[in-house]
Enzyme design. Structure first.
Site, PDB file in Angstrom:
ATOM      1  N   SER A 167      -7.113  -0.120  -0.994  1.00  0.00           N
ATOM      2  CA  SER A 167      -7.400   0.753  -2.079  1.00  0.00           C
ATOM      3  C   SER A 167      -8.339  -0.020  -2.741  1.00  0.00           C
ATOM      4  CB  SER A 167      -6.354   1.090  -2.968  1.00  0.00           C
ATOM      5  OG  SER A 167      -5.833  -0.194  -2.698  1.00  0.00           O
ATOM      6  N   ASP A 206      -4.467  -6.192   4.620  1.00  0.00           N
ATOM      7  CA  ASP A 206      -4.194  -5.785   3.056  1.00  0.00           C
ATOM      8  C   ASP A 206      -2.114  -5.759   3.825  1.00  0.00           C
ATOM      9  OD1 ASP A 206      -4.827  -4.070   0.713  1.00  0.00           O
ATOM     10  OD2 ASP A 206      -2.633  -3.565   0.994  1.00  0.00           O
ATOM     11  N   TYR A 215      -0.205 -12.769 -15.232  1.00  0.00           N
ATOM     12  CA  TYR A 215      -1.305 -11.925 -14.542  1.00  0.00           C
ATOM     13  C   TYR A 215      -2.855 -12.733 -15.614  1.00  0.00           C
ATOM     14  CZ  TYR A 215      -4.944  -8.400 -13.363  1.00  0.00           C
ATOM     15  OH  TYR A 215      -6.681  -8.059 -12.677  1.00  0.00           O
ATOM     16  N   LYS A 230      -5.195 -15.085 -13.497  1.00  0.00           N
ATOM     17  CA  LYS A 230      -6.598 -14.633 -13.269  1.00  0.00           C
ATOM     18  C   LYS A 230      -7.989 -16.350 -14.389  1.00  0.00           C
ATOM     19  CE  LYS A 230      -6.844 -10.956 -11.028  1.00  0.00           C
ATOM     20  NZ  LYS A 230      -7.064 -11.118  -9.258  1.00  0.00           N
TER      21      LYS A 230
END
Length: 264
Positions: A12, A33, A152, A156
């Protein structure tokens, strides 16, 4: 030349659109995935778009051995030319509710998996005397923390440093490593849903629209191609200009510089 492209998080969003972009170039694809049904649907789309050959692999990359397994199994089909690390999770967890399992679940997929996959690809490519190319998917959150996103944002920021560190060591071996850092992109993800209020709060940018997956996919394909052959260790921010500064702040102090007393 037909390349072999491995794309994680391909079921996706950005991963899917990136796979379709490479498919349109006629490349061979390995799509990875955890969502079998959606992955199969994307594989069919890629075949229709022009991919020379499409293979799927259902793997949970949070496992410590899965990234290496992914590369080794893909390499058995054909040497891997490009790895796109797009798989990621973005849970909303207030800071005081964090625990070790939540932290590890985010860092294991968002940071450790791309790093270990890059290590595995580098070892295969060097042993075979081949060049290779890695594109990681970072985020604007690497530069700006957000409520509920401590794991998160940390993952990153760490991924961006891992990108630079791996580029430094792997460049002399013929392996380029870069990252694309999207701004807010509408992906309609079931794994990483966001409310409209949140989207409205984070999506403002000088170009005046929200990003779409193809904005990022085009940048990934370019970084992985020959036109970017002298670029490595770079973080390409594709965000409508949102990282340039705070767009919606008022003037800090209205000043009329035509008045003599206001001149130095």
């Amino acid at each position: 030349m037909i390349r072999h492209i491995v794309v994680t998080g391909a079921a996706s969003g950005i991963g899917r659109q990136t796979a379709l972009r490479f498919a349109a170039l006629g490349d061979r694809l390995t799509l990875v995935d955890v969502q079998q049904d959606r992955l199969d649907a994307v594989a069919t789309e890629c075949g229709t778009a022009g991919a020379d050959d499409v293979r799927t692999a259902v793997l949970d990359l949070r496992s410590g051995t899965a990234p290496r397994t992914m590369i080794e199994e893909a390499w058995d089909i054909a040497p891997v030319d490009v790895l796109v690390n797009s798989a990621g999770v973005y849970p909303a967890t207030p800071f005081r509710s964090l625990d070790a399992d939540t932290w590890d679940a985010v860092l294991d997929l968002n940071t450790r998996a791309p790093l270990l996959a890059t290590v595995a690809l580098a070892n295969k490519a060097v042993d075979a005397g081949r060049r290779a190319n890695v594109v990681n998917i970072s985020s604007g959150a690497a530069l700006r923390a957000r409520p509920g996103a401590a794991p998160y944002a940390t993952s990153k920021a760490a991924l961006e440093m891992a990108t630079r560190a791996s580029a430094l060591e792997l460049g002399p071996l013929g392996i380029r490593v870069n990252a694309v850092a999207p701004g807010f992109v509408t992906v309609d993800s079931t794994a990483n849903p966001v409310t409209e209020d949140y989207a409205a709060a984070v999506s403002g940018n000088p170009l005046g629209r929200r990003g779409v997956p193809d904005d990022i996919a085009r940048a990934v394909v370019w970084l992985a191609g020959d036109e970017a052959e002298w670029i490595t260790g770079e973080i390409l921010r594709v965000d409508g200009g949102s990282s340039a500064g705070a767009l919606n702040l008022p003037l800090h102090w209205p000043t009329d510089l035509t008045k003599k007393e206001q001149h130095d």
